[in-house]
Each structure stands twice: as C-alpha cells, then as structure tokens.
Write a protein that holds these residues in place. Structure first.
Motif, PDB file in Angstrom:
ATOM      1  N   GLN A 230       0.824  -1.206   0.000  1.00 35.56           N
ATOM      2  CA  GLN A 230       0.000   0.000   0.000  1.00 35.56           C
ATOM      3  C   GLN A 230       0.861   1.260   0.000  1.00 35.56           C
ATOM      4  O   GLN A 230       2.090   1.202   0.108  1.00 35.56           O
ATOM      5  CB  GLN A 230      -0.922  -0.013   1.217  1.00 35.56           C
ATOM      6  CG  GLN A 230      -1.821  -1.226   1.305  1.00 35.56           C
ATOM      7  CD  GLN A 230      -2.778  -1.330   0.136  1.00 35.56           C
ATOM      8  OE1 GLN A 230      -3.356  -0.325  -0.293  1.00 35.56           O
ATOM      9  NE2 GLN A 230      -2.935  -2.542  -0.386  1.00 35.56           N
ATOM     10  N   GLY A 231       0.176   2.417  -0.083  1.00 37.37           N
ATOM     11  CA  GLY A 231       0.868   3.694  -0.172  1.00 37.37           C
ATOM     12  C   GLY A 231       0.808   4.510   1.094  1.00 37.37           C
ATOM     13  O   GLY A 231       0.545   3.994   2.190  1.00 37.37           O
ATOM     14  N   ALA A 232       1.027   5.816   0.939  1.00 40.42           N
ATOM     15  CA  ALA A 232       1.201   6.723   2.076  1.00 40.42           C
ATOM     16  C   ALA A 232      -0.023   6.781   2.985  1.00 40.42           C
ATOM     17  O   ALA A 232       0.127   6.824   4.214  1.00 40.42           O
ATOM     18  CB  ALA A 232       1.544   8.115   1.566  1.00 40.42           C
ATOM     19  N   ALA A 316       5.276   0.567  -0.180  1.00 41.82           N
ATOM     20  CA  ALA A 316       5.175   1.396   1.019  1.00 41.82           C
ATOM     21  C   ALA A 316       6.461   2.165   1.278  1.00 41.82           C
ATOM     22  O   ALA A 316       6.427   3.269   1.834  1.00 41.82           O
ATOM     23  CB  ALA A 316       4.820   0.537   2.231  1.00 41.82           C
ATOM     24  N   ALA A 319       6.604   5.234  -0.909  1.00 44.06           N
ATOM     25  CA  ALA A 319       5.685   6.284  -0.455  1.00 44.06           C
ATOM     26  C   ALA A 319       6.416   7.353   0.342  1.00 44.06           C
ATOM     27  O   ALA A 319       5.984   8.509   0.380  1.00 44.06           O
ATOM     28  CB  ALA A 319       4.574   5.673   0.396  1.00 44.06           C
ATOM     29  N   GLU A 322       7.634   9.705  -2.310  1.00 41.95           N
ATOM     30  CA  GLU A 322       6.565  10.222  -3.168  1.00 41.95           C
ATOM     31  C   GLU A 322       5.694  11.237  -2.427  1.00 41.95           C
ATOM     32  O   GLU A 322       5.141  12.158  -3.042  1.00 41.95           O
ATOM     33  CB  GLU A 322       5.702   9.064  -3.675  1.00 41.95           C
ATOM     34  CG  GLU A 322       6.448   8.127  -4.615  1.00 41.95           C
ATOM     35  CD  GLU A 322       5.698   6.833  -4.887  1.00 41.95           C
ATOM     36  OE1 GLU A 322       6.110   6.088  -5.788  1.00 41.95           O
ATOM     37  OE2 GLU A 322       4.707   6.554  -4.173  1.00 41.95           O
ATOM     38  N   ASP A 323       5.596  11.088  -1.118  1.00 41.59           N
ATOM     39  CA  ASP A 323       4.840  12.009  -0.288  1.00 41.59           C
ATOM     40  C   ASP A 323       5.769  13.145   0.156  1.00 41.59           C
ATOM     41  O   ASP A 323       6.833  12.902   0.743  1.00 41.59           O
ATOM     42  CB  ASP A 323       4.285  11.268   0.935  1.00 41.59           C
ATOM     43  CG  ASP A 323       3.442  12.158   1.828  1.00 41.59           C
ATOM     44  OD1 ASP A 323       2.218  12.174   1.666  1.00 41.59           O
ATOM     45  OD2 ASP A 323       4.034  12.842   2.695  1.00 41.59           O
TER      46      ASP A 323
END
Length: 372
Positions: A230-232, A316, A319, A322-323
């Motif tokens: 999953q991501g942020a 993950a 992220a 990317e965030d």
C-alpha cells in the motif's frame, strides 16, 4: 569511545566495499562477509505483503508446545526462589535488578555471535522484527494490543500473515527463557530487539521491564500491521492508530536498513541495503540516491535498483519519497546519521512500550554492549 571508533571504522569499510554501483553484481555478500568476520554477527515486518521477513527453518514449533495457559503471567514479579534450608523455608520474592537484565542481554548477544548461520549472518534482524510485531498491534482507542502480553505465542495471532516466519525468532529465544525463567516472554522479546539493535551497530535503546504475559484471549485481530503493498495513506492510517506522527513514522522505517524479504513469507524478495545486518541511515540514502524500477518477475509488485538489480524497495517504502511531507524527513536522515540514531532510539522505545502500564518510577536501563 572505542565502540564508537569501531562503528565508524566498520561503516567506512562497508561503504568502501559497496560498489560505486556500476558493474556490481553481488548485492551484499562481500560486505556481510566482512561484517561477520569483524563483528561475528550478521527483518522490520513481513508476512503476506508485509514488512521485512526471514526464511523459516525446517521443523515445527515443538519447542514451544509446553508453553500454555499455565505459563501465562510468569514474569519477574511472579517468580520465586526458595531460601537455603529445604522445602520448609519460606519463599522469597525474586526482584531482578539491572545486573540480572544485563545478564539476559549478554546471553542473547552471545547467541547472536554463536549462531551466525541465519540469513545474511545474524538472527538480529528477525529479533527486531519480533519485537516490532509484538508491539505494533497496539490500538490507542481501545487500549488493546502492544508489547504487554506476548500473545503471538498463540493462534490465531501466530498465524497472521504479518507474523509468518517469526517462529524462528521465538525459538531462538527459548533457551534464553529456559536459563532465565523469571523474565516474562513479553519483556524477553523486547529485550531481544533492544540487544539486536545495539549489537548491530545501532544506538543505545533505553529499556524498562514490567510487561506481563497474557493468554490467547488477548490475541489481537489480523490487519493491524502495515501492508507493504500500500501507499502513504495506508501507512498513516496504521501508524496514526498507534499514536505516531509523520516524523516518527519515517524514523521507524529506518529499521529497513536491516534484514530482507523472502517469497515464502511475504511474497516479496531481497534486502533493502547492501549491509542488512548493520543499522545505518543507508536506507534513506538509497531511497533518494538510487534509481528504482519495477522488477519484472512472477511475484507481487516491488522495485529493484536499476544499476545492480540486487536491492529492493516495496511500494510502502517508495511512499516515503513520493509524499512531500515524508520526503522532507527522509532527506534529513539521509544527510545525518547521528540525527537518525537519536530519533530512531526515541521512537523505537515508544513503539516497544505501547500498551504497557508501567508503574510510576519504573527504572530505565541502558545496557552495555557485549564488547564494552
């Protein structure tokens, strides 16, 4: 000072042994061989699509079969020694002191040195993962989960995907438990993580004892640990539930400098760094400084470094760059290993103490490394 100098010399040797990245074909063997030779030692979380994992050994969990409800709650406060004079003597409560916990630390550290056959040369990363997963189930709203209980000894928690392979870490600590029966499993698992971090060249991790074991009725529901696919937003949801902020989340992620993923546990494969048995800020440096591409293989989506194709990052992990908010902290830790160590020590203590009702004025211990 000697320990600090050794740490600096080792890191210098590690970086010198690592490639200028071009033409490097062996991800970590030369680095880790040097690490084992110099220090006689050598994963944060994994299960099915979870954080770092380790290869399970053959055999089952027979060494744990004796652990039952009758052993639950056995801790320092509940262990009794009989005074000299036979059965008629009145029992005397055993109150362990710093020297007693230091003896447990030393026993774990010696076993880490003696048993270097695991993964990249150390059980250290999987012991950190055990402590992490025993603590990371905490829910601040309900007050359930956390390191107070050691409920991973029982199904269904022992069978949760995120805990795949952790039987290896629990079995590794069984002889220590047998030698020091007064310590609770809850305290022992956390002490195993503290010892491993320090013995893998990490910072000092202050430790408080007093966790009590619980039975299977206190097992936490599945899904409380991070899903690495999953991501942020998912990462924030998981860690906010425990009570962490964005800076603390990124600091905890630095544990991915240690260990590796295995397909038989998480589905993912590979190490995050070239020296997976030594804690440094290289995880952040590699996140920012390497070029990452999707790996072409039959497993779940994961990244590989473009130059050597020997390192990996999970969705993950990516992220964190990317965030924008996460990335600011990544950049700070990549530039300053001392800052990372300072913040990591503070946040790992917070993680390891989630859900523990320590009495007021509980003593804090800072253990000496085995070579100090």
């Amino acid at each position: 000072m000697a320990s600090s100098a050794s740490r600096q010399l080792f890191r210098a040797a590690t970086r010198a042994a690592a490639p200028a990245r071009r033409g490097f074909t062996n991800s970590s063997s030369s680095v880790n061989a040097s690490a084992r030779a110099a220090f006689r030692q050598g994963s944060a979380g994994a299960g099915r699509r979870y954080y770092s994992s380790e290869a399970p050994k053959s055999g089952g969990s027979s060494t744990l079969l004796w652990v039952g409800v009758g052993a639950v709650g056995v801790g320092a406060a509940a262990y009794y020694l009989t005074q000299n004079g036979g059965a008629a003597a009145a029992p005397k409560a055993f109150k362990p002191e710093f020297k007693d916990y230091q003896a447990v630390y030393n026993e774990i550290a010696k076993r880490l040195q003696e048993h270097d056959e695991y993964d990249d040369g150390s059980y250290g990363p999987v012991l950190v993962r055990l402590a992490w997963h025993a603590s990371g189930t905490y829910d601040k709203e309900s007050g359930t989960g956390g390191s107070n209980g050691a409920t991973m000894r029982f199904a269904p928690e022992s069978n949760h995907g995120a805990n795949a392979g952790l039987i290896n870490a629990r079995n590794f600590l069984e002889p220590v438990k047998a030698k020091f029966p007064w310590i609770s499993y809850s305290d022992l698992w956390i002490l195993g993580g503290v010892c491993s971090i320090q013995e893998m060249m990490g910072p000092k991790i202050p430790y408080r004892a007093g966790r009590a074991d619980r039975d299977f009725n206190s097992c936490t529901p599945d899904g409380r640990l991070p899903d690495a696919a999953q991501g942020a937003q998912h990462v924030r949801n998981i860690f906010y539930r425990m009570g962490f902020n964005d800076q603390e989340i990124v600091a905890l992620a630095g544990a991915h400098a240690l260990g590796r993923c295995h397909t038989q546990n998480s589905g993912f494969d590979g190490p995050w760094t070239f020296s997976p048995t030594v804690l440094t800020n290289d995880y952040y440096k590699l996140l920012l400084g390497s070029k990452w591409q999707w790996r072409k293989w039959d497993g779940p989506k994961q990244y590989e470094d473009k130059e050597t194709k020997t390192l990996m990052m999970l969705p993950a992990d990516m992220a964190f760059i990317e965030d924008k908010t996460f990335k600011q902290t990544v950049e700070k830790y990549a530039a300053d290993n001392d800052l990372f160590f300072k913040d990591f020590s503070a946040v790992i203590v917070k993680l390891f103490e989630l859900g523990v009702p320590f009495p007021e004025k509980t003593e804090t211990f800072v253990f000496k490394n085995l070579d100090e």
